[in-house]
Design an enzyme around this catalytic site. Structure first.
Site, mmCIF file in Angstrom:
data_model
loop_
_atom_site.group_PDB
_atom_site.id
_atom_site.type_symbol
_atom_site.label_atom_id
_atom_site.label_comp_id
_atom_site.label_asym_id
_atom_site.label_seq_id
_atom_site.Cartn_x
_atom_site.Cartn_y
_atom_site.Cartn_z
ATOM 1 N N ASN A 87 0.799 -1.228 0.000
ATOM 2 C CA ASN A 87 0.000 0.000 0.000
ATOM 3 C C ASN A 87 0.831 1.277 0.000
ATOM 4 O O ASN A 87 0.309 2.352 -0.293
ATOM 5 C CB ASN A 87 -0.922 -0.018 1.227
ATOM 6 C CG ASN A 87 -1.690 1.268 1.404
ATOM 7 O OD1 ASN A 87 -2.605 1.585 0.645
ATOM 8 N ND2 ASN A 87 -1.318 2.050 2.417
ATOM 9 N N TYR A 153 2.556 9.769 -10.546
ATOM 10 C CA TYR A 153 1.620 8.980 -9.734
ATOM 11 C C TYR A 153 0.747 8.107 -10.626
ATOM 12 O O TYR A 153 0.602 6.903 -10.401
ATOM 13 C CB TYR A 153 0.757 9.926 -8.899
ATOM 14 C CG TYR A 153 -0.246 9.228 -8.009
ATOM 15 C CD1 TYR A 153 0.167 8.621 -6.832
ATOM 16 C CD2 TYR A 153 -1.593 9.186 -8.350
ATOM 17 C CE1 TYR A 153 -0.750 7.983 -6.001
ATOM 18 C CE2 TYR A 153 -2.513 8.551 -7.539
ATOM 19 C CZ TYR A 153 -2.084 7.949 -6.368
ATOM 20 O OH TYR A 153 -3.003 7.316 -5.553
#
Length: 249
Positions: A87, A153
């Site tokens: 994560n 990203y």
């Protein structure tokens, strides 16, 4: 009913936001949870707040030896890993034409290579006994056009979704399931920063959500827990968009 009883779950990037919610949900469902984050994070305090089923381990996902050594410690303390959630991630934005190479390198190192290294080490440990991995992607990594300037990203999260597909197929016969969850706009400190810096953009995000609200970290954690559980035994190589319908609108 989803249960994670008798499972040992490790979550990276778990000192706050979605990661800490994942740890809480997994612990509530009966798992022993290794909450990992950088040594200078609030991970220790967060783990203490989440209760005795959650233990903090300092780990840097860009350091392969640190990942290996930490997973070794976790298995020695809590038992063999049955689930890992990759994560950890960062989301610095900026116009593509002006995006600094050092920022690009850092995003890719954490969001993409860090996920790969975490999954690879977990795969070695689960080989022969099975297990489940969940990789955190994003709607920014799906085929969705966004007005935001987050080239690194978005590229890294697209890679994460594709890694889940590749690993899920490659490791299926080993009994290792690999899936990704792609969150939409979630009520986290990152969103709080956007609200402060650009309240109009934050309002646009909510307006773009078919459900007309941002998501709660617990909602992403619920999807993750399902994918970690035996209830999802038929699912591997998939990316689940937990985005309130945003990617379909």
């Amino acid at each position: 009913m989803i249960s994670l009883a008798d499972k040992t779950i490790l979550v990276t990037g778990a000192a706050g936001g979605i990661g800490s919610a994942m740890c809480r949900t997994c612990a509530d469902l009966g798992a022993k949870v290794a909450l990992t984050d950088l040594a200078d994070s609030d991970g220790g305090d967060v783990a203490d707040d989440l209760g005795e089923r959650v233990t903090f381990y300092a780990m840097d996902v860009t350091d392969q030896d640190d990942i290996r050594n930490t997973m070794e410690r976790v298995e020695g303390d809590l038992g063999p890993l049955s689930g890992v959630v990759a994560n950890a991630g960062i989301a610095p934005t900026g116009p593509t034409m002006d995006y600094p190479k050092d920022t690009w390198d850092k995003v890719i190192a954490i969001n993409q290579t860090g996920v790969f290294l975490t999954a690879q080490e977990a795969g070695h440990r689960m080989n022969g006994r099975g297990g489940a991995l969940v990789l955190t992607s994003s709607i920014a990594g799906l085929s969705v056009v966004h007005p935001e300037t987050h080239i690194a990203y978005g590229a890294s999260k697209a890679a994460v979704a594709h890694m889940a597909a590749l690993m899920g197929v490659e490791w299926a016969q080993k009994g290792i399931r690999v899936n990704a969850v792609a969150p939409g706009y979630v009520d986290t400190p990152i969103l709080d920063a956007v609200k402060k810096d650009d309240p109009e953009m934050a309002e646009e995000w909510v307006d773009a959500m078919p459900i007309k609200r941002v998501l709660r970290p617990e909602e992403i954690a619920n999807v993750t827990a399902f994918l970690l559980s035996d209830a999802a035994s038929a699912i591997t190589g998939a990316t689940i968009a937990a985005d309130g319908g945003y990617s379909k609108a």
